[in-house]
Design a protein around this motif. Structure first.
Motif, mmCIF file in Angstrom:
data_model
loop_
_atom_site.group_PDB
_atom_site.id
_atom_site.type_symbol
_atom_site.label_atom_id
_atom_site.label_comp_id
_atom_site.label_asym_id
_atom_site.label_seq_id
_atom_site.Cartn_x
_atom_site.Cartn_y
_atom_site.Cartn_z
ATOM 1 N N GLY A 75 11.682 -27.627 50.907
ATOM 2 C CA GLY A 75 11.875 -26.586 50.184
ATOM 3 C C GLY A 75 11.107 -27.001 48.781
ATOM 4 N N VAL A 76 11.832 -27.450 48.583
ATOM 5 C CA VAL A 76 10.924 -28.844 46.952
ATOM 6 C C VAL A 76 9.749 -28.219 46.691
ATOM 7 N N LEU A 77 8.322 -28.045 47.262
ATOM 8 C CA LEU A 77 7.507 -28.516 47.290
ATOM 9 C C LEU A 77 7.007 -26.840 47.343
ATOM 10 N N THR A 78 7.550 -26.176 48.112
ATOM 11 C CA THR A 78 7.559 -24.685 48.058
ATOM 12 C C THR A 78 8.012 -24.670 46.981
ATOM 13 N N ILE A 79 8.946 -24.696 46.304
ATOM 14 C CA ILE A 79 9.215 -23.650 44.699
ATOM 15 C C ILE A 79 8.318 -24.519 44.191
ATOM 16 N N LEU A 80 7.861 -25.853 43.497
ATOM 17 C CA LEU A 80 7.076 -26.237 42.465
ATOM 18 C C LEU A 80 5.757 -25.699 42.413
ATOM 19 N N SER A 81 4.993 -25.201 44.304
ATOM 20 C CA SER A 81 3.856 -24.272 44.421
ATOM 21 C C SER A 81 4.206 -23.393 43.781
ATOM 22 N N SER A 82 4.951 -22.338 42.986
ATOM 23 C CA SER A 82 5.393 -20.663 43.039
ATOM 24 C C SER A 82 6.893 -20.825 43.381
ATOM 25 N N TRP A 83 7.327 -19.953 42.107
ATOM 26 C CA TRP A 83 8.922 -19.488 42.343
ATOM 27 C C TRP A 83 8.668 -18.369 42.871
ATOM 28 N N ILE A 123 0.271 -22.131 50.573
ATOM 29 C CA ILE A 123 1.231 -21.629 50.691
ATOM 30 C C ILE A 123 1.871 -22.220 51.705
ATOM 31 N N GLY A 124 1.024 -23.235 52.195
ATOM 32 C CA GLY A 124 1.477 -24.394 53.533
ATOM 33 C C GLY A 124 2.486 -24.811 53.426
ATOM 34 N N PHE A 125 3.920 -25.201 52.172
ATOM 35 C CA PHE A 125 5.255 -25.437 52.510
ATOM 36 C C PHE A 125 5.869 -24.852 52.888
ATOM 37 N N LEU A 126 5.480 -23.607 52.564
ATOM 38 C CA LEU A 126 6.458 -21.877 53.265
ATOM 39 C C LEU A 126 6.529 -22.499 54.485
ATOM 40 N N PRO A 127 5.609 -22.382 55.355
ATOM 41 C CA PRO A 127 5.855 -22.085 56.530
ATOM 42 C C PRO A 127 6.710 -23.372 56.837
ATOM 43 N N LEU A 128 6.403 -24.517 56.909
ATOM 44 C CA LEU A 128 7.062 -25.971 56.756
ATOM 45 C C LEU A 128 7.940 -26.012 56.501
ATOM 46 N N SER A 129 8.950 -25.412 55.470
ATOM 47 C CA SER A 129 10.152 -25.461 54.551
ATOM 48 C C SER A 129 10.855 -24.443 56.210
ATOM 49 N N ILE A 130 9.905 -23.278 56.564
ATOM 50 C CA ILE A 130 10.636 -22.637 57.337
ATOM 51 C C ILE A 130 11.049 -23.325 58.624
ATOM 52 N N LEU A 131 10.376 -23.806 59.034
ATOM 53 C CA LEU A 131 9.978 -24.778 60.716
ATOM 54 C C LEU A 131 11.374 -25.807 60.459
#
Length: 612
Positions: A93-101, A64-72
Motif C-alpha cells: 500500500g505504501v509503494l502504491t501511494i508513493l507511486s502516485s497520490w 501501476i503494478g503495486f495497486l493490484p498487488l495491494s488489492i490482492l
C-alpha cells in the motif's frame, strides 16, 4: 550503467509488464483460472488508458503494478493466513501511494467499498468470530500502512491545509472527466484507425466488456461485488457533471460531487483516471468469462482437453492484444546539443531556457549540463516566487502581448525601465546563462510571439554577452559584479494598468490579495523606504502590508487618494511585499450598473522603493 535513454525505455517496458503480471496474480487469486488470469493481465496492462498515459509521459500511472498487488493482499485479509500478510499488504500500500497520490486515493476508495461489503456480509451471516479476526487483521494492515506513510502523508496534509494552489474548480475537473459513452467507443490507438488514430483513448475495449458480462453471468454472486465496483467508479469517472457529447448537466447527486466536498477532495482533478480501478474490476470479471469458455471447450472435447484449453486461451489472448495494440508508439528525439555539456565547466549558476513553454525539455537538457534550471514541468501551479512577478524574469516567461511595453514603459512603480535592469536581476538570482531555443514549436505555431521574445532579449541583454550562436541555440552569459539598488515587479492580484481621468495618474486595481516582488541587488541586507498612493473602490478597505510574512503596517484606504510611507528591511534577492485587504472585494457592476464584474478592493499608484 546503461545511460539515461536506454534506462528510461527499459524501466517503461518493465513497468508495463509489471502491471500486467500484478493483475495476473490478482485475477488468479480471485478466480482460480490461470487462462482467465492471463487474459486479465493483458486487459489491464495494455488497456487503452494505460497506453495513453504512456504516450503522454505520465509515468506515475504507467508504474501501476503495486495497486493490484495491494488489492490482492487486502482481499486476503478476509481469510486466515500467515501473520505477515497484513504487513506485506501495508508495504505494498505504501509503494502504491508513493507511486502516485491518485493511486493512494484509488486504494482508499476501493478499501472502503471492500470493507463495507465484508462487514455487512459477515454481520448478515452472523459470523462474529470471523468478523472479529478480519477486524484485527484489518487494524494491523491499516495501522502499519499509516505509520509507514506518515513521513510523507503528514507534511502533505499540512501543505494542503495551508495553501490553495492544488485546489481545482469543478469546471476544470469537468474538462478531464469521462463522457457517459466515452468508454464504449473503439480504441483509437489501434493502427486500424489509420489517419483517425489518436495519442489517447479511454475505451474499455469491446472484448473486455463482452468477457466481463459473460463472467458476471456465470458467477453472478461472486462477481456482484466487482460489478458494483465498475458501476461506482464509472460514476466517479463522470466527474461533477454528466456529459453526453457536447451537452453537459450539473447533477449534484453524482458521486464525484460528494468526493469534492470531502477534506482535500477538491485536489483530484482528472476523474477519468478512475478507469484504472474500473479496468481492474472488469478484468477480474473477464477472467471468470475466459475461465468458463476454456472449461466449456475442454468438456466438449475431453480427449483433447489440454489442447483445446491452450488453443482457446491463445485465441482469446491474441484477439484481446489485437484490439488493444497501440503501435506505432510516439517517440521523442533524445539528442542533446553538445554545447550543453560544455556548460558544466563554466561559472557556477543557473540556466534560464526560453521560451519557457519547453521547460520539460529544459529539465532534460539539465541532465547534460548538471546545473539548476528556472522553473520546471509539474502538474500544478506550485508557488514559485521567481516566476510570480520578479521583474524581467516573469515578463520573459509570460510573454504577454505588451511584453516590449512592459520592459520599456513606466508602470505604477517609479523606477528605471526594466530592460535596463535585466542583467543585474539575472545576476542577483545567480542566473548565469540565458538560452534561447530558436527551434521551439513556438517559432512555427506562433511566429509573432517568437519574434517578440527575440526582440525582448535583444533589448534587455547586450550582444557582447552572447557566448554561443549556432544552430538553434543563442546563449547569453551573465557576468557577476557587485551591484546595488532594488527592482520592484508586479506579481499576482493586479488588474491591468489604467489612468485616472482627473489627474492622468497611472494606477492598478488589486483584488484584495496582491503581491509585489522586490529584488535587492545588494549582497548585504538594506533598509528601504516604501511609499505609494493608495485609494479604495466605493468603500473603505483595511489594507495590511506584509514583507516576507512580517506585518509592516496597516492602513485604512478610502476612495480619496492618500500617501503612505513605511520602512522595510530587505535581504539580498527576492523579497515579497504582500498587500492584503481584510474586507472582501466588491464588483463595480453591483454599484454602477455596468458590466464590470471584476473584484476590486484598492488601487496603488506612484509606488517607490528607495534605498538611503
Amino acid at each position: 550503467l546503461l545511460g539515461l535513454v536506454l534506462t528510461y525505455n527499459l524501466l517503461t517496458i518493465a513497468a508495463v509488464a509489471f502491471g500486467a503480471w500484478a493483475m495476473y496474480l490478482l485475477a488468479l487469486d480471485v478466480t482460480g483460472s490461470r487462462p482467465g488470469a492471463l487474459v486479465a493481465g493483458a486487459l489491464f496492462g495494455f488497456a487503452p488508458l494505460q497506453a495513453s498515459l504512456l504516450n503522454l509521459g505520465q509515468m506515475e500511472y504507467v508504474n501501476i503494478g503495486f495497486l493490484p498487488l495491494s488489492i490482492l493482499f487486502l482481499l486476503r485479509l478476509r481469510r486466515a493466513g500467515p501473520r505477515w500478510t497484513p504487513l506485506v499488504g501495508a508495504v505494498l500500500g505504501v509503494l502504491t501511494i508513493l507511486s502516485s497520490w491518485y493511486q493512494g486515493m484509488f486504494l482508499a476508495l476501493f478499501s472502503v467499498c471492500f470493507i463495507a461489503c465484508e462487514v455487512l456480509l459477515f454481520a448478515w451471516r452472523r459470523r462474529w468470530h470471523t468478523l472479529r479476526d478480519f477486524s484485527v487483521r484489518l487494524a494491523v494492515w491499516g495501522g502499519a500502512l499509516l505509520v509507514l506513510i506518515a513521513p510523507v502523508l503528514l507534511p502533505t496534509i499540512r501543505l494542503a491545509r495551508g495553501s490553495k494552489f492544488a485546489e481545482v474548480t469543478r469546471t476544470t475537473i469537468a474538462y478531464s472527466a469521462l463522457g457517459l459513452f466515452d468508454a464504449f467507443r473503439p480504441d483509437r490507438l489501434n493502427p486500424l484507425f489509420g489517419a483517425h488514430r489518436a495519442m489517447v483513448a479511454y475505451s474499455l475495449g469491446y472484448l473486455a466488456i463482452l468477457l466481463g458480462l459473460l463472467g458476471l453471468w456465470r458467477v453472478w454472486r461472486r462477481g456482484i461485488f466487482w460489478a458494483l465496483v465498475v458501476v461506482l467508479f464509472y460514476l466517479l469517472a463522470l466527474g461533477p457533471f454528466l456529459r453526453i457529447g457536447a451537452r453537459q448537466w450539473d447533477l449534484p447527486f453524482l458521486p464525484y460531487n460528494l468526493l469534492y466536498r470531502l477534506p482535500m477532495g477538491n485536489i483530484a482533478r482528472v476523474p477519468l483516471r478512475f478507469l484504472i480501478v474500473i479496468t481492474i474490476a472488469l478484468s477480474i470479471l473477464a477472467a471468470w468469462g475466459v475461465g468458463w469458455l476454456v472449461q466449456a471447450l475442454a468438456r466438449r472435447w475431453p480427449q483433447r482437453a489440454t489442447l483445446a484449453s491452450t488453443l482457446a486461451t491463445g485465441a482469446i489472448l491474441a484477439l484481446v492484444l489485437a484490439e488493444l495494440f497501440p503501435a506505432p508508439r510516439p517517440t521523442a528525439a533524445t539528442a542533446i546539443e553538445p554545447f550543453y555539456t560544455t556548460l558544466a565547466a563554466g561559472p557556477p549558476g543557473a540556466v534560464y531556457e526560453l521560451p519557457y513553454d519547453d521547460r520539460a525539455l529544459a529539465m532534460y537538457h539539465a541532465t547534460a549540463h548538471k546545473r539548476p534550471v528556472i522553473g520546471g514541468y509539474v502538474s500544478r501551479p506550485v508557488p514559485y516566487p521567481l516566476l510570480n512577478g520578479v521583474a524581467v524574469i516573469s515578463e520573459l516567461r509570460n510573454r504577454s502581448d505588451q511584453l516590449l511595453q512592459q520592459l520599456q514603459e513606466p508602470d505604477i512603480v517609479q523606477q528605471p525601465p526594466l530592460y535596463t535592469q535585466a542583467v543585474a536581476i539575472f545576476d542577483a538570482y545567480d542566473i548565469r546563462y540565458v538560452i534561447l531555443r530558436r527551434d521551439s514549436p513556438l517559432a512555427t505555431e506562433h511566429p509573432d510571439q517568437m519574434a517578440t521574445l527575440i526582440a525582448a532579449l535583444n533589448l534587455t541583454l547586450p550582444r557582447q554577452l552572447i557566448v554561443y550562436d549556432q544552430g538553434p541555440l543563442l546563449v547569453y552569459q551573465i557576468p557577476h559584479e557587485a551591484r546595488t539598488g532594488a527592482v520592484t515587479g508586479l506579481g499576482s492580484g493586479w488588474y491591468a494598468l489604467e489612468r485616472r481621468a482627473d489627474t492622468g495618474q497611472q494606477f492598478r486595481w488589486a483584488n484584495g490579495d496582491a503581491v509585489m516582488p522586490v529584488t535587492l541587488l545588494d549582497s548585504a541586507p538594506r533598509t528601504a523606504t516604501i511609499s505609494a498612493t493608495i485609494f479604495s473602490y466605493a468603500r473603505p478597505a483595511t489594507v495590511e502590508l506584509w514583507l516576507n510574512d512580517r506585518l509592516l503596517t496597516t492602513v485604512t484606504a478610502t476612495p480619496a487618494a492618500q500617501q503612505i510611507t513605511v520602512t522595510a528591511p530587505l535581504t539580498h534577492g527576492d523579497n515579497e511585499l504582500h498587500w492584503r485587504a481584510r474586507e472582501a472585494p466588491v464588483q463595480p457592476s453591483a454599484f454602477n450598473g455596468t458590466h464590470d464584474n471584476r473584484f476590486l478592493s484598492f488601487a496603488l499608484a506612484d509606488v517607490r522603493v528607495t534605498l538611503p
